[in-house]
Design a protein around this motif. Structure first.
Motif, short mmCIF file in Angstrom:
data_model
loop_
_atom_site.label_atom_id
_atom_site.label_comp_id
_atom_site.label_asym_id
_atom_site.label_seq_id
_atom_site.Cartn_x
_atom_site.Cartn_y
_atom_site.Cartn_z
N MET A 80 0.80 -1.22 0.00
CA MET A 80 0.00 0.00 0.00
C MET A 80 0.84 1.28 0.00
SD MET A 80 -3.04 -1.13 -0.18
CE MET A 80 -3.97 0.36 0.19
N VAL A 81 2.06 1.22 0.51
CA VAL A 81 2.84 2.45 0.72
C VAL A 81 3.73 2.79 -0.48
CG1 VAL A 81 2.81 2.22 3.22
CG2 VAL A 81 4.64 1.13 1.90
N LEU A 82 3.53 2.14 -1.59
CA LEU A 82 4.39 2.38 -2.76
C LEU A 82 4.11 3.74 -3.38
CD1 LEU A 82 4.26 -1.07 -4.61
CD2 LEU A 82 6.21 -0.10 -3.39
N ALA A 83 5.16 4.38 -3.87
CA ALA A 83 4.99 5.60 -4.65
C ALA A 83 4.30 5.23 -5.96
CB ALA A 83 6.35 6.23 -4.94
N PRO A 84 3.51 6.15 -6.53
CA PRO A 84 2.77 5.84 -7.76
C PRO A 84 3.65 5.31 -8.89
CG PRO A 84 2.01 7.91 -6.83
CD PRO A 84 3.21 7.51 -6.03
N GLU A 85 4.83 5.92 -9.07
CA GLU A 85 5.70 5.49 -10.16
C GLU A 85 6.19 4.06 -9.94
OE1 GLU A 85 6.13 8.15 -8.33
OE2 GLU A 85 5.76 9.87 -9.67
N LYS A 86 6.55 3.75 -8.68
CA LYS A 86 7.03 2.41 -8.37
C LYS A 86 5.91 1.38 -8.50
CE LYS A 86 10.17 -0.49 -7.04
NZ LYS A 86 11.31 -0.83 -7.92
N ALA A 87 4.72 1.74 -8.05
CA ALA A 87 3.57 0.83 -8.15
C ALA A 87 3.28 0.51 -9.62
CB ALA A 87 2.35 1.44 -7.48
N ALA A 88 3.34 1.55 -10.48
CA ALA A 88 3.08 1.34 -11.91
C ALA A 88 4.14 0.44 -12.52
CB ALA A 88 3.05 2.68 -12.63
#
Length: 1010
Positions: free
Chosen positions: A157-165
């Motif tokens: 849940m705590v991932l940055a948007p860029e890393k999650a993508a």
């Protein structure tokens, strides 16, 4: 004659590697070499039979469902019947790994789907309506576990948007790979069905379901690109379903086969829509290869795909290009057709077989014949003036035609083949036109004299395209010997021009590579190959050399292309050896004829000698030398000072009224004219043998020297302008210097009043001079005081219109002075001083006409302006110019001598020399020579002589202080020429002795002590 590309499909898997499909000229040469070594193959090749071939209705790969046969069956029983070996599963790890394939039995969590307990497999319901157990092969089990891990990582849940993508993208990519694997053996995969068991692993996990949906979309698009859809390969498979027996020998009478062949050709042609050459061939062959994969047990479909592929290749690679040339001719004439022909046969895109097929097409040959006929009708005149517009049109057409012919013969691989056959047909058209009556009342058509042929073809052969000329020479050996000799002469001259272009490109490339070449020359003399490579790599890795690296890479590609052209020329010469061998001008020196060309005018006297003299298309020969300082301005100014001084002396001598009672001026008279000259009654001076002191002869000699110097300076400025693009600093001077050179040449040849024309400086009849007369009359008509009128003519009109060249120089020099003063570079500011003095000199020259005008207005003969005569003003201008040019020459010498100091410093630092020491050692001595002295060559030679390595040299250099490093470098630069006159052991001893005397321990002793 139509040549089909019948072997392309059979060879496609061998020839169409990724490198050869890319657009580059080297691929053409590679294909030629491979074609020479590859025997012609039957369209049904062994490659087809050896490849993995599947049927139309294969199941998904790597997955199957199995059911318990009876109540109480355990997973071991099911896996054993499915062929899974669990005999070595001592700790149940293999069992658990296989259980993961069935979501209801998986004992690990998958996304938000929880893990199942071990007891989940204890009560499996038997039968087809019971509990299915999914079995995956090891590959798909691997995909499953990778997806489990990637899903867990992407669900944090705590991932940055860029890393999650990024993590979700990785998960999608793995699912795509599993779908590709699952559908490998299926001709037209059902993507939804393939994805269903994957999606069932975590049916309620939004992240996973989104990744599965994205993967389905990506895989579907891939299948469309491969043609594995219902409307593409699916249609072929449907059409191929026939109960009728298939006889390959009677296939042309088989309606199903013919329908399949047409459908295949249509689909593959559409695949290569808007593509050309090797790119189109790659698309067609790639799609055909996909289709062939799914022809198991269907020979009718396999044969239809093979033949349909050949049909599509011929349509896209031959028919369409040929028709485009025909259409271009009908719409735009011979020039448009030549341009299109060159485009469709370009080595960078076309394949060798394609070029041969295009050139042998009857429609193309008919168009080529019309093009040759049109060129023959262009007006050449008696001398085939290259500036003639029709001659230029002829050259443009023949360049395109000759380029296509060259590629056709190159495709033959140095032997007579179908490429040469096509070229020989075109040469026959030229030979026939040379015998035809002239058109349009011309004196001679373009091909009826060696001179006309030369002007039409020289541009083409200068590009290396000599095949057509050699073919013309062969075709006319007996029927038209004069044209035959002219064709060989043109080919020889063209190859010579090609050689010059290679030299020019090498010079440019070497200049771009100076940041490597100069330091290698200066400091690489004691380095091993490995050490040089290591240092070069360090230099290239430096971000500040990013643009330099890009330039040398571009130069390298251009040099490779030149090497390819040279190979093509050699192959073409070899291909005509059977018909031209032993012919003067081909492989033995050519002579001269009464009306024909003279081979003696050329650097080489035969085509073979010219190609043998072609320089290697690489950077060999670079010695790190820089461009010498341009001293032409200084030479010209010094010449002007001498001339104006002599003119002043002569004026003083001849005007006795000015030297009466003036011992100084009388001394000048004696110094210039000498005591042997005596005054005659008419006021002239003669020597003891009656010779005249000829002031006009002095002027003409001076003008001749000045013309040469102005011309050299114009050429230097033009070259600088081509490199720098600076109109102000270089381009403007090229124009003005060039005009002054022509003017001075006229003065030298015919005197100051040469031609007396409208555009002749000094004639009094030029447009500018007449403008002055008209304006002077208008000034005289003004209702103002006479003094104002005289002032306008003396201070404005005369300087502006009597001396236009110096007015132009004044403007350019002033603009450059301002430009240089605005620069941050110290040397540019010094140049600003030089150009300011030069502008002052221009202004002084402009005062001369004003002084003359003052004399005319006052009626006293030699007038003055601001108290000085025209001669005095001119002398002041000459002195100012000399000082200005001296300053500029000094700055130029400094800049060119030190332009590579930074490169040497970078190199030394890359060798691990301390930066502060490297800075001192890298300095070159200021010099006018092309190779300014530096300490590196002598020092590396000395170390090498003593058997000391590059590492030893770096160690010793780093023991020096920056001050001592500067002293050592200065010492060597001052004495290396003297020391080099001795043997190496003696010169090394002299260096060590000098170091010892300076208080610096010689390197051999210091290294030993350390």
């Amino acid at each position: 004659m139509v040549v089909r590309i019948e072997t392309l499909w059979a060879r496609s898997q061998r020839l169409l590697t990724p490198a050869s499909v890319q657009s580059n000229p080297q691929a053409f040469g590679l294909s030629v070499q491979q074609a020479k070594q590859t025997p012609a193959a039957d369209p049904v090749s062994q490659d087809d039979k050896a490849a993995d071939v599947f049927g139309a209705d294969e199941p998904p790969l790597g997955i199957s469902d199995h059911y318990p046969l009876r109540l109480g069956d355990n997973p071991y029983d099911i896996y054993r019947r499915a062929g899974v070996d669990l005999s070595k599963d001592n700790d149940d790890s293999l069992l658990k790994g296989n259980l993961a394939a069935t979501p209801s039995l998986d004992q690990q969590a998958f996304g938000n789907r929880p893990a199942n307990p071990p007891s989940a497999s204890h009560h499996l319901q038997p039968g087809q309506d019971g509990d299915a157990v999914t079995v995956l092969d090891p590959t798909r089990l691997g995909f499953l576990e990778q997806e489990r891990q990637q899903l867990a990582a992407a669900s944090v849940m705590v991932l940055a948007p860029e890393k999650a993508a990024e993590l979700k993208g990785d998960l999608t990519a793995t699912i795509v790979q599993e779908l590709q694997y699952a559908g490998t053996e299926q001709a037209v995969p059902d993507v939804k069905a393939l994805a269903a068991p994957i999606a069932a692993r975590a049916p309620n996990d939004k992240v996973f379901q989104a990744a599965v949906a994205s993967a389905e979309n990506l895989y579907s698009r891939q299948l469309i690109g491969q043609g594995r859809t219902e409307d593409q390969l699916g249609k072929l498979l449907q059409t191929a379903k026939s109960d009728a027996p298939y006889d390959a020998k009677q296939k042309d009478q088989d309606p199903t086969y013919n329908a399949l062949r047409q459908a295949v050709a249509a689909q593959l042609t559409a695949t290569a829509d808007d593509q050309t050459g090797s790119t189109a061939l790659g698309s067609i062959s790639g799609r055909a290869g996909v289709y062939m994969t799914y022809t198991k047990d269907n020979p009718r479909l396999a044969d239809a795909i093979r033949q349909g592929t050949l049909d599509a290749q011929h349509e896209v690679l031959v028919d369409r290009p040929v028709q485009s040339v025909v259409d271009a001719y009908e719409k735009g004439g011979a020039e448009a057709a030549a341009k299109k022909l060159r485009e469709v046969t370009d080595r960078q895109t076309a394949t060798p077989a394609q070029v041969v097929a295009i050139m042998n097409d009857d429609r193309l040959q008919s168009t080529a014949k019309s093009m040759v006929h049109d060129v023959a009708g262009y007006r050449q005149g008696m001398t085939a003036n290259p500036g003639n517009p029709e001659t230029k049109r002829a050259a443009a057409v023949m360049e395109g035609l000759a380029a296509a012919c060259q590629n056709a013969t190159y495709a033959d691989g140095g032997k007579p083949g179908e490429g040469r056959a096509a070229v020989d047909r075109i040469a026959g058209y030229i030979a026939a036109e040379a015998k035809q009556p002239v058109q349009r009342g011309l004196q001679e058509n373009m091909f009826q004299t060696p001179f006309g042929y030369n002007q039409a073809m020289l541009g083409a052969v200068g590009n290396g395209d000599i095949a057509l000329s050699l073919s013309v020479a062969a075709a006319t050996r007996t029927s038209d010997p004069e044209l035959s000799v002219g064709a060989l002469y043109t080919a020889t001259e063209g190859v010579t021009k090609f050689n010059e272009s290679v030299d020019s490109l090498k010079s440019t490339a070497m200049d771009h590579a100076k940041f490597l070449a100069v330091p290698i020359h200066d400091w690489g003399g004691n380095s091993t190959g490995a050490e040089l490579d290591q240092t070069v790599q360090k230099i290239l890795a430096d971000p500040k050399h990013k643009d330099d690296v890009a330039r040398i890479n571009q130069d390298g590609e251009k040099l490779q292309d030149k090497a390819e052209v040279a190979e093509g020329i050699k192959a073409t010469i070899a291909g005509y050896d059977d018909v031209l061998g032993g012919t003067p001008g081909f492989d033995k020196p050519g002579g001269s004829t009464e009306y024909g060309p003279d081979f003696g005018r050329l650097k080489q006297q035969s085509v073979q000698a010219a190609i043998d003299a072609t320089p290697a298309a690489d950077l060999t020969g670079s010695d790190g030398a820089t461009t010498p300082t341009n001293t032409l301005w200084f030479q010209r100014s010094a010449r002007n000072v001498v001339y104006q001084s002599a003119k002043l002396y002569a004026t003083v001598k001849l005007d006795d009224s000015k030297i009466a009672g003036d011992p100084a001026k009388q001394a000048l008279k004696g110094l210039v004219l000498g005591k042997a000259f005596t005054v005659q009654p008419d006021g002239s001076y003669r020597g003891p043998n009656g010779e005249h002191f000829n002031a006009r002869a002095l002027s003409r000699v001076s003008s001749g020297v000045s013309s040469v110097l102005f011309g050299q300076n114009a050429a230097f400025a033009a070259t600088s302008f081509a490199q720098s693009g600076s109109l102000l600093q270089d381009g403007s001077y090229a124009v003005v210097h060039g005009l002054m050179s022509l003017s001075q040449a006229g003065n030298a040849a015919m005197g100051d009043g040469w031609l007396k024309g409208k555009f002749t400086p000094g004639s009094g009849n030029t447009l500018i001079s007449q403008s002055y007369d008209r304006l002077a009359q208008q000034v005289d008509g003004l209702t103002v005081k006479q003094g104002i009128k005289d002032g306008l003519k003396t201070y404005v009109l005369s300087p502006a219109l009597r001396d236009v060249a110096d007015l132009a120089y004044l403007g350019i020099d002033s603009a450059n002075a301002i430009n240089f003063f605005n620069s941050d570079k110290t040397t540019d500011k010094v140049r600003g001083v030089a150009y300011t003095l030069s502008a002052a000199g221009d202004l002084a020259f402009l005062m001369g006409p004003g002084a003359l005008e003052a004399g005319v207005l006052t009626g006293v003969g030699a007038g003055t302006l601001f108290g000085l005569s025209a001669t005095a003003w001119t002398g002041i201008g000459a002195v100012l110019m000399l000082v200005a040019s001296g300053i500029n020459t000094g700055v130029s010498a400094y800049e060119h001598s030190h332009e590579n100091d930074g490169a040497d410093q970078d190199w030394l630092q890359a060798m691990d020399v301390k930066p502060e020491v490297a800075e001192q050692l890298a300095k070159h001595a200021t010099s006018l020579d092309s190779d300014p002295p530096t300490a590196g060559p002598f020092l590396t030679k000395a170390f090498k002589h003593l058997g000391l390595s590059q590492k030893d040299m770096v160690t010793w250099l780093n023991l020096l202080s920056p001050k001592d490093a500067d002293r050592v470098a200065t010492l060597i630069k001052l004495h290396y020429e003297q020391w080099d006159q001795h043997p190496i052991q003696e010169s090394t001893r002299l260096l060590n002795d000098a170091l010892f005397q300076m208080g610096i321990q010689p390197f051999s002793l210091q290294l030993a002590s350390n």
